[in-house]
Design a protein around this motif. Structure first.
Motif, PDB file in Angstrom:
ATOM      1  N   GLY A 151       0.864  -1.173   0.000  1.00 57.84           N
ATOM      2  CA  GLY A 151       0.000   0.000   0.000  1.00 57.84           C
ATOM      3  C   GLY A 151       0.898   1.220   0.000  1.00 57.84           C
ATOM      4  N   ALA A 152       0.314   2.406  -0.022  1.00 58.87           N
ATOM      5  CA  ALA A 152       1.117   3.629  -0.098  1.00 58.87           C
ATOM      6  C   ALA A 152       2.062   3.747   1.098  1.00 58.87           C
ATOM      7  N   ARG A 154       3.115   1.325   3.124  1.00 57.26           N
ATOM      8  CA  ARG A 154       4.079   0.224   3.168  1.00 57.26           C
ATOM      9  C   ARG A 154       5.171   0.410   2.127  1.00 57.26           C
ATOM     10  N   VAL A 155       4.802   0.863   0.937  1.00 56.32           N
ATOM     11  CA  VAL A 155       5.794   1.078  -0.113  1.00 56.32           C
ATOM     12  C   VAL A 155       6.755   2.197   0.279  1.00 56.32           C
ATOM     13  N   SER A 156       6.229   3.281   0.832  1.00 52.45           N
ATOM     14  CA  SER A 156       7.079   4.400   1.238  1.00 52.45           C
ATOM     15  C   SER A 156       8.085   3.967   2.297  1.00 52.45           C
ATOM     16  N   ALA A 157       7.599   3.283   3.340  1.00 54.16           N
ATOM     17  CA  ALA A 157       8.500   2.821   4.395  1.00 54.16           C
ATOM     18  C   ALA A 157       9.464   1.757   3.873  1.00 54.16           C
ATOM     19  N   GLY A 158       8.965   0.869   3.001  1.00 53.80           N
ATOM     20  CA  GLY A 158       9.818  -0.192   2.470  1.00 53.80           C
ATOM     21  C   GLY A 158      10.946   0.334   1.601  1.00 53.80           C
ATOM     22  N   LEU A 159      10.673   1.354   0.789  1.00 49.44           N
ATOM     23  CA  LEU A 159      11.719   1.920  -0.062  1.00 49.44           C
ATOM     24  C   LEU A 159      12.784   2.626   0.768  1.00 49.44           C
ATOM     25  N   HIS A 160      12.377   3.299   1.840  1.00 50.26           N
ATOM     26  CA  HIS A 160      13.369   3.889   2.742  1.00 50.26           C
ATOM     27  C   HIS A 160      14.233   2.792   3.375  1.00 50.26           C
ATOM     28  N   TYR A 161      13.593   1.693   3.779  1.00 52.66           N
ATOM     29  CA  TYR A 161      14.307   0.572   4.383  1.00 52.66           C
ATOM     30  C   TYR A 161      15.327  -0.006   3.399  1.00 52.66           C
ATOM     31  N   ILE A 162      14.928  -0.169   2.142  1.00 55.27           N
ATOM     32  CA  ILE A 162      15.832  -0.716   1.126  1.00 55.27           C
ATOM     33  C   ILE A 162      17.014   0.226   0.893  1.00 55.27           C
ATOM     34  N   ALA A 235       6.348  -0.684  11.707  1.00 54.32           N
ATOM     35  CA  ALA A 235       4.927  -0.409  11.894  1.00 54.32           C
ATOM     36  C   ALA A 235       4.143  -0.584  10.602  1.00 54.32           C
ATOM     37  N   ALA A 236       4.794  -0.367   9.453  1.00 55.80           N
ATOM     38  CA  ALA A 236       4.100  -0.472   8.174  1.00 55.80           C
ATOM     39  C   ALA A 236       4.006  -1.899   7.667  1.00 55.80           C
ATOM     40  N   ALA A 237       4.888  -2.807   8.145  1.00 57.99           N
ATOM     41  CA  ALA A 237       4.899  -4.183   7.660  1.00 57.99           C
ATOM     42  C   ALA A 237       3.692  -4.950   8.199  1.00 57.99           C
ATOM     43  N   THR A 238       3.346  -6.056   7.535  1.00 61.82           N
ATOM     44  CA  THR A 238       2.287  -6.920   8.051  1.00 61.82           C
ATOM     45  C   THR A 238       2.714  -7.508   9.388  1.00 61.82           C
TER      46      THR A 238
END
Length: 516
Positions: A151-152, A154-162, A235-238
C-alpha cells in the motif's frame, strides 16, 4: 550445513510447486521449521556437552580447504543459541503467517525460507566474506517481505528501508576491503591471530576498516542516529513480518558481540584492545533514551512496538560496550526474552489494529462494544468482557509485564541478570549510567503500556475489536507461553548463558577449534 541447506531446498521446492498448491507449500514450510528447531536443539545439546573451559566448538571446513582461505562454518554456544531462537520464533509465527497468507500474493513463503537461510548462515559463518553473502541473502528476503501486499504507507517505508540497507551493504564492502588489504584474510579466527601483529603504520587503516564495518552493523542494530528507519518500517509491515523482523536487530547485535570480543578483546594488543567499546556503550544509551522518548509519544501500536525494539537494541549495545562476562550473560538472557515478547507484541498490534489483508476463518467473532455482547446476562448493571477481548487483554498484560521487566515473569529475571553485575565495585561510571537508564526505561515502558491498554480496553468505547484468527491466537500464545516457561524453568538456561559468556570472553578456544 543443514540449517543453511534445508531452507534453501525448501524455498526452491516451493517456487517449483507454485502458489496454486497452497497446502503443499504450507506443509513444506511447517516441515522445514520443525526440522530447523530439531536441528538447532541437537546442535545446542552438542556444543553444551562440555564446560565452557573446554571450548567445545564444532567446525566444518567445506571442501577441506585450509581455514584461512576456504569457507568455514563454526558453531559454538552463541551460534547454537541464536539458531534455536530463530527456529523457535519462525515456528511460532508460522500459524499466523499461514493464516494471513492464504490468498496468492507473491512467493512470500519462499522468501520466508530464504530469510531463515540467511539468518542461519550469518550465525554459522566463520569468515567476513560469507558473512556479507548471507547478510545480503537475508536482506533480499526482507525487502520482499517488507513490501508484501503493498500500500502507499508500506511502499514508502519499504523503499526507505531498502535504501538504508543498500547503503549499509556498501559500507560493509568498504570495511571488509580495508581489513583484507591490511591482513590478507577474512577468516575471523585468522584475524584474531593476526591483529596483535599488525604493524603500527597500517593499524590505523585496520581500525578505519573495522569502524566502517561496525557502522554497517550498527545500522542493522538500529543504534541512534542510524536507527531512524526502524519504527516506521516495522509499523508499516504486516504483523507476522514485523514479528519476524524482531530478530533482525539482534543480527547486528550478534555480529558486534562476536567481533568485538574475538578481534578486539584483551588479546588484540594494547592499542586495539577494547576498540569501539565506548562508542557501543554511549551509543547504546543514546538509543535507549531515543526509544523511551518515542515510546512515550507513540500513539500507534506498531510504532510503540518499534520503539520497544530500539530500547531492547540500545540496552544490548550498551551491555556489549561494558565488556564484562556477567553482564554479557545477562544481556544474552535479555536478548532471548525481548525477542519473543516484542514478536508477540507486533502480532497483538496487528490483531488490535488490523490491516486490509484477506480475511481468514475467525476463531472468535468480532466484538462490537455498542452491541449486546457487552453483557453476559440480562442484568446490564454487571458488564463483563467477552472472550475475544479478555484474551487480547490478558496477552497485552503479559507483554507489558515482560517488556517492562516486572516480577515475577522472565523479563524481570533477564533484567535482573543484566543489571545486578553493573552494581559490582569497579564497574565504572558507564555501568552506573546504563543501570539508571535501563531502570528508567522500564518505568517508562510501564507508563506507555498502561496508557495504551487503558485507552484500548477501558476508555475508548468506540474501539471495535476485530475477529481473532486461529493462527494469530496460536502464535501469540506460543510466544508468550515460551516467556512464561522461561520464568519457571530459568536455572538451566541461565547456566547455559553464563557458560556462553565465559566462552565468548575466552576467544582462544574458538581460535584453537578453527586452527587446531
Amino acid at each position: 550445513m543443514l540449517p543453511i541447506v534445508l531452507p534453501l531446498l525448501v524455498a526452491a521446492l516451493q517456487l517449483l510447486v507454485g502458489e496454486r498448491r497452497r497446502r503443499l507449500v504450507a506443509g513444506l514450510s511447517v516441515a522445514s521449521c520443525v526440522a530447523l528447531v530439531l536441528l538447532a536443539a541437537a546442535l545446542l545439546t552438542a556444543v553444551a556437552g562440555a564446560s565452557a573451559g573446554d571450548g567445545l566448538t564444532a567446525v566444518y571446513r567445506i571442501g577441506d580447504w585450509p581455514a584461512r582461505f576456504g569457507i568455514v562454518l563454526v558453531a559454538d554456544r552463541l551460534s547454537a543459541l541464536m539458531l534455536l531462537l530463530t527456529a523457535v520464533l519462525a515456528l511460532a509465527l508460522l500459524p499466523c503467517a499461514l493464516d494471513r497468507w492464504r490468498q496468492p500474493g507473491g512467493p512470500v513463503q519462499p522468501m520466508f525460507q530464504f530469510l531463515l537461510m540467511g539468518l542461519n548462515g550469518t550465525f554459522l559463518t566463520g569468515d567476513l566474506f560469507n558473512l556479507f553473502v548471507f547478510f545480503e541473502v537475508l536482506l533480499a528476503a526482507t525487502y520482499g517481505l517488507a513490501l508484501h501486499r503493498p500500500g502507499a504507507r508500506r511502499v514508502s517505508a519499504g523503499l526507505h528501508y531498502i535504501a538504508v540497507n543498500l547503503l549499509a551493504s556498501m559500507l560493509f564492502l568498504v570495511g571488509v576491503s580495508l581489513i583484507f588489504g591490511v591482513t590478507g584474510t577474512l577468516n575471523m579466527a585468522a584475524l584474531a591471530r593476526l591483529i596483535p601483529t599488525v604493524p603500527d603504520n597500517t593499524r590505523a587503516l585496520l581500525h578505519a576498516g573495522a569502524a566502517i564495518l561496525g557502522v554497517a552493523f550498527l545500522v542493522k542494530a538500529a543504534m541512534w542516529p542510524l536507527g531512524f528507519w526502524l519504527p516506521r518500517t516495522y509499523a508499516a509491515a504486516t504483523a507476522p513480518v514485523a514479528a519476524m523482523f524482531a530478530i533482525m536487530t539482534k543480527v547486528g547485535v550478534y555480529i558486534l558481540l562476536r567481533l568485538s570480543l574475538l578481534l578486539f578483546g584483551d588479546r588484540a594488543g594494547p592499542v586495539s584492545a577494547g576498540f569501539g567499546d565506548s562508542w557501543l556503550l554511549w551509543g547504546g544509551m543514546a538509543t535507549v533514551a531515543v526509544g523511551v522518548v518515542g515510546m512515550l509519544g507513540a500513539r500507534d501500536l506498531g510504532r510503540l512496538a518499534g520503539y520497544n525494539v530500539l530500547i531492547s537494541s540500545g540496552t544490548l549495545l550498551g551491555a556489549i560496550g561494558l565488556q564484562h562476562p556477567a553482564v554479557t550473560a545477562g544481556a544474552l538472557a535479555y536478548l532471548v526474552i525481548s525477542t519473543l515478547a516484542i514478536a508477540a507484541f507486533f502480532l497483538l498490534a496487528g490483531m488490535l489494529a488490523p490491516d486490509d489483508e484477506a480475511e481468514a476463518t475467525p476463531l472468535l467473532e468480532p466484538y462490537d462494544p455498542a452491541g449486546e455482547a457487552l453483557y453476559a446476562d440480562e442484568d446490564e448493571s454487571r458488564p463483563t468482557l467477552p472472550a475475544p477481548v479478555a484474551l487480547l487483554a490478558m496477552c497485552f498484560l503479559v507483554c507489558a509485564l515482560v517488556l517492562a521487566g516486572l516480577p515475577p515473569l522472565s523479563g524481570f529475571l533477564a533484567k535482573f541478570a543484566l543489571l545486578a553485575p553493573m552494581l559490582e565495585t569497579g564497574a565504572g561510571r558507564g555501568a552506573a549510567a546504563l543501570f539508571t537508564l535501563v531502570v528508567v526505561a522500564g518505568f517508562c515502558t510501564v507508563v506507555a503500556m498502561c496508557r495504551t491498554g487503558i485507552q484500548i480496553f477501558w476508555a475508548d468505547e468506540d474501539w471495535a475489536f476485530p475477529a481473532i484468527r486461529l493462527g494469530e491466537a496460536v502464535s501469540v500464545l506460543v510466544l508468550l507461553g515460551s516467556c512464561l516457561a522461561l520464568s519457571v524453568w530459568a536455572d538451566a538456561p541461565l547456566r547455559y548463558l553464563a557458560a556462553t559468556a565465559e566462552q565468548l570472553h575466552a576467544p582462544a578456544h574458538y581460535i584453537r577449534a578453527v586452527f587446531p
